[in-house]
Design a protein around this motif. Sequence first.
Motif, mmCIF file in Angstrom:
data_model
loop_
_atom_site.group_PDB
_atom_site.id
_atom_site.type_symbol
_atom_site.label_atom_id
_atom_site.label_comp_id
_atom_site.label_asym_id
_atom_site.label_seq_id
_atom_site.Cartn_x
_atom_site.Cartn_y
_atom_site.Cartn_z
ATOM 1 N N ALA A 12 0.815 -1.215 0.000
ATOM 2 C CA ALA A 12 0.000 0.000 0.000
ATOM 3 C C ALA A 12 0.849 1.267 0.000
ATOM 4 O O ALA A 12 0.421 2.306 -0.498
ATOM 5 N N ASN A 13 2.058 1.214 0.540
ATOM 6 C CA ASN A 13 2.910 2.400 0.629
ATOM 7 C C ASN A 13 3.801 2.598 -0.587
ATOM 8 O O ASN A 13 4.691 3.437 -0.566
ATOM 9 N N ASP A 14 3.593 1.836 -1.641
ATOM 10 C CA ASP A 14 4.465 1.916 -2.809
ATOM 11 C C ASP A 14 3.977 2.861 -3.901
ATOM 12 O O ASP A 14 4.576 2.909 -4.971
ATOM 13 N N LYS A 16 4.327 6.020 -4.256
ATOM 14 C CA LYS A 16 5.372 6.986 -4.632
ATOM 15 C C LYS A 16 6.524 6.333 -5.382
ATOM 16 O O LYS A 16 7.285 7.003 -6.059
ATOM 17 N N ARG A 17 6.652 5.023 -5.243
ATOM 18 C CA ARG A 17 7.731 4.292 -5.909
ATOM 19 C C ARG A 17 7.249 3.548 -7.143
ATOM 20 O O ARG A 17 8.022 2.861 -7.793
ATOM 21 N N HIS A 40 1.630 -8.999 -3.512
ATOM 22 C CA HIS A 40 1.133 -8.012 -2.549
ATOM 23 C C HIS A 40 0.691 -8.784 -1.313
ATOM 24 O O HIS A 40 -0.321 -9.472 -1.327
ATOM 25 N N GLU A 46 -5.304 -6.112 7.133
ATOM 26 C CA GLU A 46 -5.321 -5.440 5.822
ATOM 27 C C GLU A 46 -6.227 -6.189 4.844
ATOM 28 O O GLU A 46 -6.948 -5.564 4.062
ATOM 29 N N HIS A 98 4.246 -9.662 6.527
ATOM 30 C CA HIS A 98 4.808 -9.182 5.260
ATOM 31 C C HIS A 98 6.139 -9.840 4.907
ATOM 32 O O HIS A 98 6.294 -10.403 3.829
ATOM 33 N N ARG A 119 12.130 3.083 1.534
ATOM 34 C CA ARG A 119 12.537 4.479 1.657
ATOM 35 C C ARG A 119 13.842 4.523 2.434
ATOM 36 O O ARG A 119 14.180 3.595 3.161
ATOM 37 N N ARG A 121 16.208 5.249 5.257
ATOM 38 C CA ARG A 121 15.981 5.317 6.690
ATOM 39 C C ARG A 121 17.330 5.233 7.392
ATOM 40 O O ARG A 121 18.209 4.500 6.950
ATOM 41 N N SER A 131 12.640 -2.797 9.393
ATOM 42 C CA SER A 131 12.667 -2.523 7.974
ATOM 43 C C SER A 131 12.278 -3.798 7.246
ATOM 44 O O SER A 131 12.991 -4.804 7.317
#
Length: 152
Positions: A12-14, A16-17, A40, A46, A98, A119, A121, A131
């Motif tokens: 879900a956070n991808d 921007k990538r 995914h 989720e 995950h 990202r 870090r 991570s």
Amino acid sequence: MAIETILLAVGANDAKRLDRLAEETIDIAGPTGATVVIGHVFTKAEYNDALDNLDFDITAEEVSGDDVARRHSIVRELVSRFDDAGVSYEIRGPVGDHGEKLVELAGDVDADRLLVGGRKRSPTGKAVFGSLAQEVMLESPCPVTFVRADTK
């Protein structure tokens, strides 16, 4: 070693990538003719949220994680780009932790390469917050390519 199967890990956070993930995957899959497995992973929470948000009729049918992944916006965008580039793909949506599920999926599909986004870090941030990318890199049964969002 020939590259026949590439596991592209997305979440879900991808968003921007997405451009970089698609470009890097196509750059590898295109010349090698590899099949891309878009993976995914959903935690149980989720998965349940996605069932609600995507209006699945769970009374009429059993809905797998693969079904949920196929309807996720990031996956649909990647599918469109892979279709345009002539890249073959399949979609998987395992449910669970995950990192564990990505590593397991890499083994299940006999991946030759795993692409994962992340990202930048600091080491302290990794120690405190963990991570996913680092966990996958350390446990993966195949080489891992880390893809960051454009910083421009």
